[in-house]
Design an enzyme around this catalytic site. Structure first.
Site, PDB file in Angstrom:
ATOM      1  N   ASN A  22     -19.994  -0.757  28.207  1.00 55.40           N
ATOM      2  CA  ASN A  22     -21.053  -1.026  27.230  1.00 55.40           C
ATOM      3  C   ASN A  22     -22.299  -1.472  27.982  1.00 55.40           C
ATOM      4  OD1 ASN A  22     -22.665  -1.869  25.122  1.00 55.40           O
ATOM      5  ND2 ASN A  22     -21.504  -3.740  24.730  1.00 55.40           N
TER       6      ASN A  22
ATOM      7  N   LYS B 290     -25.153  -2.056  26.812  1.00 53.56           N
ATOM      8  CA  LYS B 290     -26.039  -2.867  25.961  1.00 53.56           C
ATOM      9  C   LYS B 290     -27.466  -2.306  26.033  1.00 53.56           C
ATOM     10  CE  LYS B 290     -23.035  -6.703  27.050  1.00 53.56           C
ATOM     11  NZ  LYS B 290     -22.648  -8.013  26.618  1.00 53.56           N
TER      12      LYS B 290
ATOM     13  N   GLY C 199     -20.328 -11.950  28.623  1.00 53.25           N
ATOM     14  CA  GLY C 199     -21.565 -12.185  29.362  1.00 53.25           C
ATOM     15  C   GLY C 199     -21.680 -13.588  29.935  1.00 53.25           C
TER      16      GLY C 199
ATOM     17  N   GLU D  41     -22.292  -9.073  19.546  1.00 54.88           N
ATOM     18  CA  GLU D  41     -23.759  -9.223  19.511  1.00 54.88           C
ATOM     19  C   GLU D  41     -24.321  -8.683  18.196  1.00 54.88           C
ATOM     20  OE1 GLU D  41     -24.463  -7.482  23.370  1.00 54.88           O
ATOM     21  OE2 GLU D  41     -23.441  -9.204  24.241  1.00 54.88           O
TER      22      GLU D  41
ATOM     23  N   HIS E  96     -19.344  -5.080  17.523  1.00 60.77           N
ATOM     24  CA  HIS E  96     -19.544  -5.861  18.745  1.00 60.77           C
ATOM     25  C   HIS E  96     -20.080  -7.246  18.368  1.00 60.77           C
ATOM     26  CE1 HIS E  96     -21.188  -7.266  22.542  1.00 60.77           C
ATOM     27  NE2 HIS E  96     -20.301  -6.467  23.118  1.00 60.77           N
TER      28      HIS E  96
HETATM   29  C1  PEP Z   1     -19.339  -6.527  26.178  1.00 59.84           C
HETATM   30  O1  PEP Z   1     -20.537  -6.331  26.112  1.00 59.84           O
HETATM   31  O2  PEP Z   1     -18.596  -5.994  25.353  1.00 59.84           O
HETATM   32  C2  PEP Z   1     -18.808  -7.373  27.249  1.00 59.84           C
HETATM   33  C3  PEP Z   1     -17.535  -7.611  27.286  1.00 59.84           C
HETATM   34  O3  PEP Z   1     -19.720  -7.879  28.149  1.00 59.84           O
HETATM   35  P1  PEP Z   1     -19.373  -8.568  29.560  1.00 59.84           P
HETATM   36  O4  PEP Z   1     -18.350  -7.715  30.253  1.00 59.84           O
HETATM   37  O5  PEP Z   1     -20.673  -8.618  30.286  1.00 59.84           O
HETATM   38  O6  PEP Z   1     -18.806  -9.925  29.260  1.00 59.84           O
END
Ligand code: PEP
Length: 260
Positions: free
Chosen positions: A14, A16, A176, A100, A98
């Site tokens: 992902n 983002k 994150g 976010e 997700h």
């Molecule tokens: C995500 O965006 O789904 C995610 C798990 O991010 P990260 O690996 O950066 O924690």
């Protein structure tokens, strides 16, 4: 019953809201050119702006293409939204729910359900993300939250469509943050997700559905996470922006499945 070894591991990246289109295409070319083991499905989820040109880069490579979100209507006055009809036929996957989207943009369980249901009518494959916040974990509500998110998302979904669904368990506190769930914590909730799918659908559906872990997965912790019996791969954010690192995570998924 399907053994874990029979579920094809999946690693999804992902991106983002990162990279310009040229930067993204360059990363996709690096992924396609890099070493990838057999037996692991790889999906890249770039921003919407990248999807169409990236289709061409990925064609014939075996790397699947996915969108980070999708809307629940096919067309109309929904400024800024992207229709599943417009993605159908050339984009392989969409991600819905997700954290976010849920926490920054106020997306509800019901909206996640509508997106899932509509995407499935257009033959898209769907990764459904669920997971608790730190506060919910500390209050002992992890299972209740994950159950609720699953129950609402899958309300009225035909069991036959589950072969196009993947569930990603992503504890919000691990996304994150560099704070990964321990393999035991991740396994505990992924096993609970599988039991919930059994209750919602059937033992066969639960055993066949892939469940991913997401939250600060790196090449350093992927193997241990993916070796857990109910973890069939990962949804990777930050580390997916570095093609060599992402490819190491993909390699870890192949090794974990062989040795587990
Ligand atoms: C995500 O965006 O789904 C995610 C798990 O991010 P990260 O690996 O950066 O924690």
């Amino acid at each position: 019953m399907m053994a874990a070894a029979q579920r094809i591991p999946l690693v999804a990246g992902n991106w983002k809201m990162n990279t310009t289109v040229p930067e993204g295409l360059d990363k996709a070319r690096q992924l396609v050119a890099g070493p990838r083991p057999d037996g692991v499905e790889v999906v890249v989820l770039p921003p919407f702006s990248h999807l169409w040109p990236m289709r061409e880069v990925l064609d014939g490579s075996g790397v699947a293409l996915g969108a980070q979100d999708v809307f629940w209507e096919d067309a109309g006055a929904f400024t800024g939204e992207v229709s599943p009809l417009a993605l159908s036929g050339w984009c392989d996957y969409v991600l819905v729910g997700h954290s976010e989207r849920r926490h920054l943009f106020g997306e509800t369980d019901e909206q996640v359900h509508r997106k899932l249901a509509r995407a499935l009518t257009h033959d898209l494959r769907v990764i459904v993300a669920v997971g608790e916040t730190l506060d919910e974990r500390e209050q002992g509500e992890t299972m209740a939250v994950v159950h609720r998110q699953l129950d609402v998302a899958f309300t009225g979904i035909d069991a036959a469509a589950l072969d196009r669904c993947v569930v990603a368990y992503e504890p919000v506190w691990a996304i994150g943050t560099g704070r990964t769930a321990s393999p035991e914590q991740a396994q505990e909730v992924c096993a609970a997700v599988r039991r919930r799918l059994e209750r919602l659908f059937s033992p066969q559906v639960a055993e066949a559905t892939r469940i991913l872990y997401g939250g600060s997965v790196t090449s350093g912790n992927a193997a241990e996470l993916f070796a857990q019996p109910d973890i069939d791969g990962g949804l990777v954010g930050g580390a997916s922006l570095k093609p060599p690192e992402f490819l190491q995570i993909v390699a870890a998924a192949a090794t974990a499945r062989v040795s587990s």
